[in-house]
Design an enzyme around this catalytic site. Structure first.
Site, mmCIF file in Angstrom:
data_model
loop_
_atom_site.group_PDB
_atom_site.id
_atom_site.type_symbol
_atom_site.label_atom_id
_atom_site.label_comp_id
_atom_site.label_asym_id
_atom_site.label_seq_id
_atom_site.Cartn_x
_atom_site.Cartn_y
_atom_site.Cartn_z
ATOM 1 N N ARG A 101 -8.211 -19.361 2.097
ATOM 2 C CA ARG A 101 -7.873 -19.681 0.705
ATOM 3 C C ARG A 101 -6.586 -18.992 0.273
ATOM 4 O O ARG A 101 -5.780 -19.565 -0.464
ATOM 5 C CB ARG A 101 -9.032 -19.267 -0.213
ATOM 6 C CG ARG A 101 -8.990 -19.916 -1.611
ATOM 7 C CD ARG A 101 -8.255 -19.089 -2.614
ATOM 8 N NE ARG A 101 -8.774 -17.740 -2.658
ATOM 9 C CZ ARG A 101 -8.034 -16.678 -2.913
ATOM 10 N NH1 ARG A 101 -6.739 -16.790 -3.145
ATOM 11 N NH2 ARG A 101 -8.585 -15.471 -2.937
ATOM 12 N N SER A 102 -6.345 -17.778 0.755
ATOM 13 C CA SER A 102 -5.108 -17.080 0.421
ATOM 14 C C SER A 102 -3.891 -17.830 0.947
ATOM 15 O O SER A 102 -2.853 -17.903 0.279
ATOM 16 C CB SER A 102 -5.125 -15.658 0.989
ATOM 17 O OG SER A 102 -6.100 -14.867 0.340
ATOM 18 N N PRO A 145 6.545 -1.442 -2.117
ATOM 19 C CA PRO A 145 5.765 -0.276 -1.682
ATOM 20 C C PRO A 145 5.394 0.664 -2.818
ATOM 21 O O PRO A 145 4.322 1.275 -2.795
ATOM 22 C CB PRO A 145 6.696 0.407 -0.664
ATOM 23 C CG PRO A 145 7.510 -0.710 -0.100
ATOM 24 C CD PRO A 145 7.736 -1.645 -1.256
ATOM 25 N N HIS A 147 5.626 -0.265 -6.237
ATOM 26 C CA HIS A 147 5.425 -0.977 -7.498
ATOM 27 C C HIS A 147 4.545 -2.196 -7.262
ATOM 28 O O HIS A 147 5.017 -3.235 -6.787
ATOM 29 C CB HIS A 147 6.769 -1.390 -8.115
ATOM 30 C CG HIS A 147 7.620 -0.219 -8.496
ATOM 31 N ND1 HIS A 147 8.569 0.316 -7.659
ATOM 32 C CD2 HIS A 147 7.614 0.549 -9.618
ATOM 33 C CE1 HIS A 147 9.132 1.349 -8.246
ATOM 34 N NE2 HIS A 147 8.582 1.525 -9.423
ATOM 35 N N ILE A 174 2.712 -8.946 1.552
ATOM 36 C CA ILE A 174 3.142 -10.316 1.297
ATOM 37 C C ILE A 174 2.373 -11.268 2.210
ATOM 38 O O ILE A 174 2.603 -11.320 3.426
ATOM 39 C CB ILE A 174 4.664 -10.466 1.515
ATOM 40 C CG1 ILE A 174 5.426 -9.397 0.715
ATOM 41 C CG2 ILE A 174 5.109 -11.879 1.143
ATOM 42 C CD1 ILE A 174 5.146 -9.406 -0.775
ATOM 43 N N ARG A 254 -4.094 -16.782 -10.104
ATOM 44 C CA ARG A 254 -5.328 -16.114 -10.534
ATOM 45 C C ARG A 254 -6.391 -17.121 -10.927
ATOM 46 O O ARG A 254 -7.589 -16.877 -10.737
ATOM 47 C CB ARG A 254 -5.024 -15.194 -11.718
ATOM 48 C CG ARG A 254 -4.215 -13.964 -11.358
ATOM 49 C CD ARG A 254 -3.584 -13.320 -12.569
ATOM 50 N NE ARG A 254 -2.838 -12.122 -12.215
ATOM 51 C CZ ARG A 254 -1.929 -11.561 -12.994
ATOM 52 N NH1 ARG A 254 -1.645 -12.101 -14.181
ATOM 53 N NH2 ARG A 254 -1.299 -10.480 -12.607
ATOM 54 N N GLY A 350 -30.409 -6.225 5.505
ATOM 55 C CA GLY A 350 -30.661 -4.955 6.173
ATOM 56 C C GLY A 350 -29.592 -4.657 7.201
ATOM 57 O O GLY A 350 -28.399 -4.872 6.979
ATOM 58 N N GLU A 374 -3.273 -9.962 -7.157
ATOM 59 C CA GLU A 374 -3.090 -10.786 -8.362
ATOM 60 C C GLU A 374 -3.582 -10.063 -9.619
ATOM 61 O O GLU A 374 -4.053 -10.685 -10.567
ATOM 62 C CB GLU A 374 -3.797 -12.147 -8.243
ATOM 63 C CG GLU A 374 -3.665 -12.838 -6.913
ATOM 64 C CD GLU A 374 -2.257 -13.297 -6.629
ATOM 65 O OE1 GLU A 374 -1.372 -13.103 -7.480
ATOM 66 O OE2 GLU A 374 -2.032 -13.834 -5.536
ATOM 67 N N PHE A 394 -1.005 -0.391 -22.045
ATOM 68 C CA PHE A 394 -0.450 -0.324 -20.700
ATOM 69 C C PHE A 394 0.408 0.922 -20.497
ATOM 70 O O PHE A 394 0.482 1.448 -19.403
ATOM 71 C CB PHE A 394 0.398 -1.575 -20.410
ATOM 72 C CG PHE A 394 -0.432 -2.786 -20.091
ATOM 73 C CD1 PHE A 394 -0.838 -3.038 -18.796
ATOM 74 C CD2 PHE A 394 -0.814 -3.676 -21.077
ATOM 75 C CE1 PHE A 394 -1.610 -4.144 -18.493
ATOM 76 C CE2 PHE A 394 -1.575 -4.788 -20.788
ATOM 77 C CZ PHE A 394 -1.973 -5.027 -19.498
#
Length: 395
Positions: A101-102, A145, A147, A174, A254, A350, A374, A394
């Site tokens: 899906r990604s 890396p 941010h 990425i 998203r 289990g 995301e 924020f």
């Protein structure tokens, strides 16, 4: 059956949500489910253990033939499907594996969406038909890396050199990075954040696969390095100015995750339900014990509440009424609950819950990545909190 007689209870669809879907929706879902059953499920546990997907480019072409790549976009070879149908495709693909899906999400909802929404007509015609068919693979390079949750702090820069651009910086985590033929790279310029189309193979541009992952192992994840990569002026996306552009693409992705995470949850729920019916302890199936039934009931409630939420958001998107804050509702709730469903399924199985003969641990580990990418849960909580209070927390 009379009008006063409800249909039989269906453990697979306990709320009758399928009745809310059109015939075309069900047909798209069935086609995607059949493809995933035949092409992914027989192999995905081995792919996950090996940490690679052999023949991934062929899979991309098959997904293109299925109409899954950029499927909610119109024109340029895209299917022009509804948002609900795209969501159903995401669900079925993630029921096989989050990595598949990604691949589709990054190709269609990020790279193709950015070109379709912010690109020039020439850029659309050059890239989108081949991307829709799966012949050309794209990636979306925003995270750095240092941010992730704060893209405003990005250090990658694009500077003018005559009529050209020179790009320098690093991007990480990425999806499709070392597989991609073209990268949509976001960089800071003197005029704010801009998006650039960077073909693979240019001097100074390298993509290195990230190894030793404990999650999304059936997915290509890379670090990109840009060392003075020279691009012509027309490599910039003309309508992409400021962070609103990449964030707009992220909101589209998203939305797909809101559906997709429920595919992983459904797979784990169905596995646990079947296991509870046949696994015996103390002389009877464990599904006959109260604690197991309580777990299954809670799992079913959260799964199908999530489906109703995803369907509601899809209908709003199709009507042009979906807000980013509402997407945050979906991503926050559905990924969080999906992860809890997978964890609960593991307890029902289990010791067998950690075996790759069952999909539970693989889905659970994958969702640890989906929970973060995301937008982390904390970031979506703050998006919703700001919308509720009008106050920005924020900073």
């Amino acid at each position: 059956m009379t009008a006063d007689t409800p249909p039989p209870f269906d453990p697979v669809d306990p709320l009758g949500i399928d009745e809310l879907l059109a015939e075309d929706d069900l047909a798209v879902r069935a086609a995607t489910r059949a493809w995933a059953r035949d092409r992914v499920l027989p192999h995905v546990a081995e792919w996950y253990e090996r940490g690679e997907v052999p023949g991934v480019r062929e899979l991309a072409k098959e997904l293109g033939a299925l109409g899954a790549l950029g499927m909610s976009l119109t024109g340029y070879g895209c299917a022009g499907a509804s948002a609900v149908q795209y969501g159903l495709v995401c669900l079925e693909l993630e029921a096989a594996d989050s990595g598949i899906r990604s691949l589709v999400s990054v190709q269609g909802s990020l790279a193709m969406y950015a070109i379709h929404r912010y690109g020039s007509e020439e850029q659309r015609r050059r890239w989108l038909p081949a991307m829709a068919s799966g012949e050309t693979i794209g990636c979306f390079a925003l995270t750095e890396p240092d941010h992730g949750s704060n893209p405003a702090g990005m250090r990658t820069r694009a500077e003018r050199d005559g009529s050209d651009w020179l790009l320098t910086g690093r991007k990480t985590w990425i999806t499709n990075g070392s597989l991609a033929d073209v990268a949509v790279v976001w960089a800071r310029t003197d005029d704010g954040v801009r998006g650039f189309l960077v073909p693979a193979g240019l001097p100074g541009f390298t993509a290195t696969p990230i190894r030793h992952k404990g999650s999304l192992r059936a997915s290509v994840t890379s670090e990109l390095s840009l060392d003075g990569v020279r691009l012509p002026a027309d490599a910039a996306l003309p309508e992409a100015r400021g962070l609103r552009a990449p964030l707009g693409a992220l909101s589209h992705a998203r939305y797909g995750i809101t559906w997709g995470a429920l595919g992983a949850a459904r797979s784990c729920f169905e596995t646990a339900l079947e296991y509870a019916r046949v696994r015996e302890q103390f002389g009877r199936p464990i599904g006959g014990f109260q604690l197991t039934q309580a777990k299954l009931a809670d799992m079913a409630v959260e799964l199908h509440k999530g489906l109703l939420l995803a369907l509601h958001l899809g209908r709003r998107l199709d009507a042009g009424r979906l807000r980013p804050e509402q997407v945050s509702f979906g991503k926050l709730n559905n990924v969080r609950e999906a992860l809890d469903i997978c964890r609960m399924a593991r307890t029902i199985l289990g010791a067998n819950g950690i075996s790759m003969e069952y999909p539970v641990l693989r889905h659970m580990a994958n969702l640890e990545s989906v929970l973060t990418y995301e937008g982390t849960s904390e970031m979506h909580q703050l998006v919703i909190g700001k919308a509720l209070t009008g106050l920005d927390a924020f900073a």
